[in-house]
Design an enzyme around this catalytic site. Structure first.
Site, PDB file in Angstrom:
ATOM      1  N   LYS A 143     -45.803  41.975  -9.058  1.00 50.37           N
ATOM      2  CA  LYS A 143     -45.003  43.207  -9.053  1.00 50.37           C
ATOM      3  C   LYS A 143     -44.793  43.664 -10.492  1.00 50.37           C
ATOM      4  CE  LYS A 143     -41.595  44.210  -6.093  1.00 50.37           C
ATOM      5  NZ  LYS A 143     -42.070  45.237  -5.164  1.00 50.37           N
TER       6      LYS A 143
HETATM    7  N1  PMP Z   1     -46.617  45.784  -0.979  1.00 52.92           N
HETATM    8  C1  PMP Z   1     -46.082  46.431  -2.016  1.00 52.92           C
HETATM    9  C2  PMP Z   1     -46.951  47.238  -2.883  1.00 52.92           C
HETATM   10  C3  PMP Z   1     -44.707  46.333  -2.271  1.00 52.92           C
HETATM   11  O1  PMP Z   1     -44.156  46.972  -3.302  1.00 52.92           O
HETATM   12  C4  PMP Z   1     -43.898  45.581  -1.397  1.00 52.92           C
HETATM   13  C5  PMP Z   1     -42.421  45.489  -1.631  1.00 52.92           C
HETATM   14  N2  PMP Z   1     -42.082  44.412  -2.458  1.00 52.92           N
HETATM   15  C6  PMP Z   1     -44.512  44.916  -0.327  1.00 52.92           C
HETATM   16  C7  PMP Z   1     -45.879  45.041  -0.148  1.00 52.92           C
HETATM   17  C8  PMP Z   1     -43.721  44.052   0.612  1.00 52.92           C
HETATM   18  O2  PMP Z   1     -43.343  42.877  -0.028  1.00 52.92           O
HETATM   19  P1  PMP Z   1     -41.991  42.117   0.385  1.00 52.92           P
HETATM   20  O3  PMP Z   1     -42.080  41.876   1.820  1.00 52.92           O
HETATM   21  O4  PMP Z   1     -42.027  40.865  -0.420  1.00 52.92           O
HETATM   22  O5  PMP Z   1     -40.889  43.011   0.004  1.00 52.92           O
END
Ligand code: PMP
Length: 294
Positions: A143
């Site tokens: 991220k």
């Molecule tokens: N893909 C992207 C690009 C994201 O930004 C997120 C949000 N964090 C997710 C998938 C989902 O991840 P998570 O379930 O860990 O929030």
């Protein structure tokens, strides 16, 4: 400290080059128990820590210490509603020059009240003309703040065209994910989702839903490359994400998914998920960190 006192300088490296790693964590309010449960806290900081390794960002404390700080911060803020927690580890040097080395780092975190993200019962989506970057361009498994220009381009394109959310393809044309969510299809009673090497962020909600589907519904998940046309032919389809929870997808590129209503398996998973994250499902309380002392 109060938000208005928490400032960073205009020369901060991360502001210019996006050299930072962030997380999005939810604290879910349980009115009956008068408690906020932070969902899968440790897993979020473990992902942050991994991203920092890629960007050579030194964290000021351990994963366990960041978890403790989070509970303390959320408790101090005292919200009695759903909250969203945003930690950021960033290159703090007030120094120009594109690089990852010879830089200083810092870390901050804030909490805001935040209800639904995709504010719809079921989403209308389009396949984006913007693709996810491949790992050798910007690793999509971390991220990294700078990476989210890609997501923002896709989201705005989708909403400008009247859709709720974008579905992005990987560079090779297979399905990757939404702008802030992972995607699942239901085909012949099984969950099908893009694999880790389909240029996705490996979502914590994705992992949660895979485990709940298997343990609670006896449904297995297949991780594989998915063709675009498989979206249109799927029996059901939904997004997962910390912000978006489990959001059913009703329509993609003006084609109804199934009968265009919330699918049966999606609804069952949604129901279980909502109870799990609010601490109303004792079997999964180990995923929920309570904030307030009783
Ligand atoms: N893909 C992207 C690009 C994201 O930004 C997120 C949000 N964090 C997710 C998938 C989902 O991840 P998570 O379930 O860990 O929030």
């Amino acid at each position: 400290m109060p938000l208005e006192e928490a400032k960073i300088g205009i020369m901060t490296h991360a502001f210019h080059y996006g050299t930072a790693i962030f997380e999005g964590i939810r604290g879910n309010w349980n009115g009956e128990q008068q408690q906020t449960y932070i969902f899968r806290l440790k897993e979020h900081f473990e992902r942050l820590e991994k991203g920092c390794r890629v960007l050579k960002i030194n964290l000021p404390c351990s994963v366990d210490e960041m978890c403790k700080l989070t509970v303390e911060l959320v408790a101090k803020c005292g919200f009695r509603e759903d909250v969203y927690i945003r930690p950021v580890a960033y290159t703090s040097s007030e120094s120009l020059g594109v690089r990852l080395h010879d830089l200083e780092h810092d870390f901050f975190m804030f909490v805001i009240p935040w209800g639904p993200y995709l504010d719809v019962d079921k989403a209308r989506c389009c396949v984006s003309s913007w693709r996810r970057p491949e790992d050798n361009v910007i690793p999509p498994q971390i991220k990294a703040n700078g990476l989210y220009i890609n997501n923002a381009l896709a989201k705005t394109e989708a909403q400008s065209s009247g859709y709720d959310e974008a579905i992005m393809l990987a560079p090779d044309g297979h399905i990757s994910e939404g702008s802030g969510e992972n995607i699942f299809l239901i085909i012949d009673g099984k969950l099908v989702t893009p694999a880790v090497n389909n240029n996705i962020l490996t979502g914590i909600t994705r992992n949660t839903v895979i485990e709940l589907a298997e343990k609670e519904l006896g449904i297995e998940t297949v991780h594989r490359s998915i063709d675009r046309s498989e979206l249109y032919m799927a029996d059901e389809c939904f997004f997962t994400g910390t912000a978006a929870h489990v959001t059913p997808i009703a329509e993609i590129d003006d084609r109804k998914i199934g009968n265009g209503e919330i699918g049966e398996i999606t609804a069952r998973l949604q129901d279980i998920y909502v109870r799990v994250i609010r601490g109303d499902y004792p079997k999964y309380l180990h995923w929920c960190t309570p904030v307030y002392d009783k």
